[in-house]
Scaffold this motif. Structure first.
Motif, mmCIF file in Angstrom:
data_model
loop_
_atom_site.group_PDB
_atom_site.id
_atom_site.type_symbol
_atom_site.label_atom_id
_atom_site.label_comp_id
_atom_site.label_asym_id
_atom_site.label_seq_id
_atom_site.Cartn_x
_atom_site.Cartn_y
_atom_site.Cartn_z
ATOM 1 N N LEU A 1 0.811 -1.215 0.000
ATOM 2 C CA LEU A 1 0.000 0.000 0.000
ATOM 3 C C LEU A 1 0.846 1.266 0.000
ATOM 4 O O LEU A 1 0.407 2.312 -0.490
ATOM 5 C CB LEU A 1 -0.909 0.024 1.228
ATOM 6 C CG LEU A 1 -2.086 -0.958 1.217
ATOM 7 C CD1 LEU A 1 -2.620 -1.164 2.627
ATOM 8 C CD2 LEU A 1 -3.183 -0.464 0.288
ATOM 9 N N GLN B 1 -8.906 -3.256 -2.182
ATOM 10 C CA GLN B 1 -10.205 -3.532 -1.579
ATOM 11 C C GLN B 1 -10.159 -4.884 -0.877
ATOM 12 O O GLN B 1 -9.528 -5.820 -1.370
ATOM 13 C CB GLN B 1 -11.306 -3.541 -2.640
ATOM 14 C CG GLN B 1 -11.555 -2.167 -3.264
ATOM 15 C CD GLN B 1 -12.632 -2.223 -4.329
ATOM 16 O OE1 GLN B 1 -12.577 -3.037 -5.232
ATOM 17 N NE2 GLN B 1 -13.616 -1.355 -4.201
ATOM 18 N N PHE C 1 -6.708 3.310 0.594
ATOM 19 C CA PHE C 1 -5.991 4.153 -0.357
ATOM 20 C C PHE C 1 -4.570 4.392 0.149
ATOM 21 O O PHE C 1 -4.375 4.984 1.208
ATOM 22 C CB PHE C 1 -6.721 5.486 -0.529
ATOM 23 C CG PHE C 1 -8.139 5.320 -1.018
ATOM 24 C CD1 PHE C 1 -8.424 5.328 -2.369
ATOM 25 C CD2 PHE C 1 -9.178 5.135 -0.119
ATOM 26 C CE1 PHE C 1 -9.724 5.159 -2.840
ATOM 27 C CE2 PHE C 1 -10.484 4.964 -0.566
ATOM 28 C CZ PHE C 1 -10.753 4.972 -1.923
ATOM 29 N N CYS D 1 -9.209 5.694 3.854
ATOM 30 C CA CYS D 1 -9.903 4.408 3.934
ATOM 31 C C CYS D 1 -11.405 4.648 3.937
ATOM 32 O O CYS D 1 -11.892 5.586 4.587
ATOM 33 C CB CYS D 1 -9.499 3.668 5.215
ATOM 34 S SG CYS D 1 -10.409 2.126 5.509
ATOM 35 N N SER E 1 -0.645 1.928 -3.910
ATOM 36 C CA SER E 1 -1.743 1.161 -4.511
ATOM 37 C C SER E 1 -3.032 1.412 -3.750
ATOM 38 O O SER E 1 -3.020 1.929 -2.627
ATOM 39 C CB SER E 1 -1.425 -0.341 -4.521
ATOM 40 O OG SER E 1 -1.445 -0.863 -3.201
ATOM 41 N N ILE E 2 -4.120 1.046 -4.392
ATOM 42 C CA ILE E 2 -5.442 1.068 -3.767
ATOM 43 C C ILE E 2 -5.939 -0.366 -3.728
ATOM 44 O O ILE E 2 -5.937 -1.062 -4.750
ATOM 45 C CB ILE E 2 -6.420 1.947 -4.562
ATOM 46 C CG1 ILE E 2 -5.914 3.396 -4.607
ATOM 47 C CG2 ILE E 2 -7.819 1.890 -3.945
ATOM 48 C CD1 ILE E 2 -6.710 4.283 -5.542
#
Length: 338
Positions: free
Chosen positions: A184, A274, A267, A190, A271-272
């Motif tokens: 990340l 999920q 976030f 977030c 990188s992002i």
């Protein structure tokens, strides 16, 4: 002649040990850490007991056993009143001793799990536990409001008794792996989500929304300064502003709650990501077992108190029509509450 006496003593000890081995005797096993439960009105107590008392536990879970429980319960709180009898029967059937009071429980145990489903009971129930010096895990919700949460913290300091409180979502391996993996980069935001069901007499997010708030804080860490909240019949969003311009949000889903689950979009500068999270307790129980052995807190009490300030600020923002409310202001107000 003294050396002859010493050699004779050593030989005698060795012979005694060999005789014990031949007779099938084993060295004494280190005593288990004895766990007591307060409040048998939540499904957590059956799951926790089943996992901790499993005969084949190894590693962190080994040597921590539930041995006694006080049913508690609150006749004025339906989710407590209607469940305590059944869960008490299940815990008794599992071989756990059922006692009639907290005072009767405390001499029998080394560590306490405060499980009463009604958070408004926690302040009164925790004082004799802290006074007896029993390290305690306080299940969600820590309290029904910020004022009681602060009083619980003050009692812990007064008696010097370690405690922590957490949702199981914080310790889900999928989330921890992502946070510790380095992909990340620096976390800048977030968006966490969960079901959002309010409990009778509790701050709106303390009852079930606390799971999503716990995810948010596991990602963002402490340092939220102010909160705004928007709520409709179908959903709600609470936006927190952290130091250095970071923003984190909690989305509470108020419809179709059985389909939502838990998760977040995270976030980072690199990188992002999920993540969807299951609702299981293994990670939390490992942390409880480690805490029982070491007395080291897996979650700082200050972080938990800030989470309750976030929840209180969300309620105040809702009351005021969605304006920003600082965490500092609700903590000040709560400290002045009788």
């Amino acid at each position: 002649m003294r050396w002859i006496q010493r050699v004779s003593l050593i030989v005698l000890l060795l012979m005694t040990l060999m005789d014990a081995i031949r007779a099938g005797e084993q060295p004494a096993k280190k005593a288990d850490i004895r766990v007591g439960i307060i409040g048998l009105d939540t499904s957590h107590v059956t799951v926790f007991t089943q996992v901790l008392n499993a005969p084949d536990n190894t590693g962190d879970l080994a040597g921590v056993k539930v041995v006694a429980a006080y049913p508690g319960g609150n006749d004025a709180f339906p989710l407590s009143r209607d469940r305590v009898k059944n869960f008490t029967q299940q815990i008794s059937a599992a071989g756990v001793k059922i006692v009639g009071s907290i005072e009767e429980l405390l001499p029998l145990v080394d560590v306490v799990l405060l499980e009463s489903v009604d958070g408004s009971q926690h302040l009164a129930q925790i004082e004799p536990v802290f006074k007896a010096g029993k390290p305690t895990f306080i299940d969600k919700p820590l309290a029904h409001n910020l004022s009681d949460a602060l009083k619980i913290q003050a009692l812990g300091k007064k008696y010097g008794t370690p405690w922590f409180s957490s949702s199981s979502l914080r310790f889900q391996p999928q989330l921890q792996s992502l946070l510790q993996g380095g992909e990340l980069g620096e976390i800048i935001g977030c968006d966490a989500f969960s079901q959002s069901r309010a409990g009778l007499g509790h701050a709106d997010l303390a009852w079930y929304g606390v799971h999503g708030v716990e995810i948010l804080y596991a990602v963002m860490g402490p340092g939220c300064q102010s909160v705004t909240r928007v709520q409709t019949d179908k959903s709600e969003q609470v936006t927190g502003t952290w130091a250095h311009g970071r923003v984190g949000t909690y989305r509470g889903i108020r419809e179709h709650t059985h389909q939502t689950g838990f998760g977040a979009a995270i976030f980072g500068t690199q990188s992002i990501q999920q993540v969807r999270l299951p609702s299981d307790y293994q990670g939390l129980l490992i942390e409880i077992a480690k805490f029982a052995k070491t007395k080291q807190l897996p979650v700082s009490e200050d972080v938990t108190i800030e989470m309750f300030a976030f929840i209180a600020a969300a309620d105040e923002s809702k009351r005021l029509g969605g304006v920003p409310v600082t965490l500092e202001s609700v903590i000040t107000d709560a400290r002045q509450s009788p």
